[in-house]
Design a protein around this motif. Structure first.
Motif, short mmCIF file in Angstrom:
data_model
loop_
_atom_site.label_atom_id
_atom_site.label_comp_id
_atom_site.label_asym_id
_atom_site.label_seq_id
_atom_site.Cartn_x
_atom_site.Cartn_y
_atom_site.Cartn_z
N MET A 47 9.30 -1.66 -8.63
CA MET A 47 7.87 -1.45 -8.81
C MET A 47 7.19 -2.80 -9.02
N THR A 48 6.01 -2.96 -8.41
CA THR A 48 5.26 -4.20 -8.58
C THR A 48 3.98 -3.92 -9.36
N ALA A 49 3.30 -5.03 -9.73
CA ALA A 49 2.05 -4.89 -10.49
C ALA A 49 0.98 -4.19 -9.67
N ASP A 50 1.13 -4.16 -8.34
CA ASP A 50 0.13 -3.53 -7.47
C ASP A 50 0.40 -2.05 -7.24
N ALA A 51 1.45 -1.51 -7.86
CA ALA A 51 1.82 -0.11 -7.63
C ALA A 51 0.96 0.82 -8.46
N LEU A 52 -0.32 0.79 -8.21
CA LEU A 52 -1.29 1.65 -8.90
C LEU A 52 -2.28 2.18 -7.89
N PRO A 53 -2.67 3.45 -8.00
CA PRO A 53 -3.76 3.94 -7.14
C PRO A 53 -5.05 3.19 -7.45
N PRO A 54 -5.95 3.10 -6.48
CA PRO A 54 -7.24 2.45 -6.75
C PRO A 54 -8.03 3.23 -7.79
N VAL A 55 -8.81 2.55 -8.57
CA VAL A 55 -9.66 3.17 -9.58
C VAL A 55 -11.05 3.36 -8.99
N VAL A 56 -11.57 4.58 -9.07
CA VAL A 56 -12.89 4.90 -8.53
C VAL A 56 -13.68 5.66 -9.57
N ASP A 57 -14.95 5.91 -9.29
CA ASP A 57 -15.77 6.70 -10.20
C ASP A 57 -15.42 8.19 -10.03
N ALA A 58 -15.84 8.99 -10.99
CA ALA A 58 -15.47 10.40 -11.01
C ALA A 58 -15.93 11.15 -9.77
N ALA A 59 -17.13 10.84 -9.28
CA ALA A 59 -17.65 11.55 -8.12
C ALA A 59 -16.81 11.27 -6.87
N THR A 60 -16.41 10.02 -6.70
CA THR A 60 -15.57 9.66 -5.56
C THR A 60 -14.22 10.37 -5.66
N TRP A 61 -13.65 10.38 -6.88
CA TRP A 61 -12.37 11.06 -7.09
C TRP A 61 -12.47 12.55 -6.78
N GLU A 62 -13.54 13.18 -7.25
CA GLU A 62 -13.73 14.62 -6.99
C GLU A 62 -13.83 14.88 -5.49
N GLY A 63 -14.51 13.99 -4.76
CA GLY A 63 -14.65 14.17 -3.33
C GLY A 63 -13.31 14.10 -2.61
N ARG A 64 -12.49 13.11 -2.96
CA ARG A 64 -11.17 12.98 -2.35
C ARG A 64 -10.29 14.17 -2.71
N LEU A 65 -10.37 14.61 -3.96
CA LEU A 65 -9.57 15.76 -4.39
C LEU A 65 -9.99 17.01 -3.64
N THR A 66 -11.29 17.20 -3.44
CA THR A 66 -11.79 18.37 -2.72
C THR A 66 -11.26 18.39 -1.29
N THR A 67 -11.23 17.23 -0.65
CA THR A 67 -10.71 17.13 0.71
C THR A 67 -9.22 17.49 0.74
N LEU A 68 -8.48 16.97 -0.22
CA LEU A 68 -7.05 17.27 -0.28
C LEU A 68 -6.82 18.74 -0.58
N ARG A 69 -7.61 19.30 -1.49
CA ARG A 69 -7.44 20.70 -1.86
C ARG A 69 -7.66 21.62 -0.67
N ALA A 70 -8.57 21.24 0.23
CA ALA A 70 -8.78 22.05 1.43
C ALA A 70 -7.50 22.11 2.26
N ARG A 71 -6.80 20.99 2.36
CA ARG A 71 -5.54 20.97 3.10
C ARG A 71 -4.47 21.78 2.35
#
Length: 231
Positions: free
Chosen positions: A1-25
């Motif tokens: 594992m490296t120091a870069d092994a982290l998901p990007p940090v975004v605001d809550a609205a952006t996160w909800e949008g990506r989650l909604t897209t994934l949930r549809a799949r």
């Protein structure tokens, strides 16, 4: 594992949008699994010979392995002659099943059948703390006939009983067994997933050789065994 092994940090609205897209799949995949199960219920079946297996109390006809139920799930456990520790994948998979009574409401039973001699199989069952009913096909062609020959692979087979006549209704092996396991389902929810080299993961994500994070059969025995014999 490296120091870069982290998901990007975004605001809550952006996160909800990506989650909604994934949930549809995810929902589409759930509906597809429903459709597959519907097709499974429409599969034809094939009549089985009158096999005799070896059980804890001696020889038993395949029809009697149902113990009065109409439906039977069989996990064909890999077995290697003379080995103290049998297949870790099979040992780990079957160690998950400690409470199977819910199948009673569905007129069904779930058992293990292995190529190992019954006395060795039952000793191994106790050593690793397994709580499922075990049977042996060492003196029968049953295992080979349903895709699990001696020193061969593992499999899941499903059978339906009509009186004393048994029919084979479904079969899978390899990764087809994953849908029956809760371990991979839970691990796949984690940000780093299974951490195996074959998986599609972001750059710098922790990855190890396939199977290297799996518990060994000896590890499982340390966690769960020995057990009191359970039928």
């Amino acid at each position: 594992m490296t120091a870069d092994a982290l998901p990007p940090v975004v605001d809550a609205a952006t996160w909800e949008g990506r989650l909604t897209t994934l949930r549809a799949r995810e929902k589409a995949a759930t509906r597809e699994l429903d459709a597959i199960a519907a097709e499974r219920r429409r599969l034809p079946m094939v009549e089985m010979p009158d096999y005799t297996l070896d059980g804890e109390n001696g020889p038993v006809r395949l029809a009697d392995v149902f113990e009065g139920k109409r439906q039977l799930i069989v996990y064909n456990h890999m077995w290697f002659t003379g080995k103290e520790w049998q297949c870790p994948g099979c040992t780990g998979f079957t160690s998950q099943y400690t409470r199977l009574e819910f199948l009673d409401n569905y007129d069904a039973r779930f058992v293990i059948v292995t190529q190992g001699p019954i006395d060795e199989a039952l000793a191994y069952k106790q050593r690793v703390g397994n709580r499922m009913p075990w049977y042996s096909t060492a003196n029968s062609s049953f295992g080979a006939d349903v895709g699990a020959p001696p020193a061969g692979g593992f499999a899941v087979n499903v059978f339906l009983r009509d009186g004393d006549t048994v029919y084979r209704t479904w079969h899978t092996d390899g990764r087809g067994t994953e849908q029956l396991s809760h371990t991979f389902a839970l691990i796949d929810l984690l940000p780093y997933g299974r951490q195996e080299e074959w998986q599609d993961s972001p750059a710098n994500w922790p990855q190890s050789p396939t199977y290297s994070r799996w518990a060994t059969s000896k590890d499982i025995a340390t966690l769960y065994g020995p057990s009191d014999p359970v039928g």
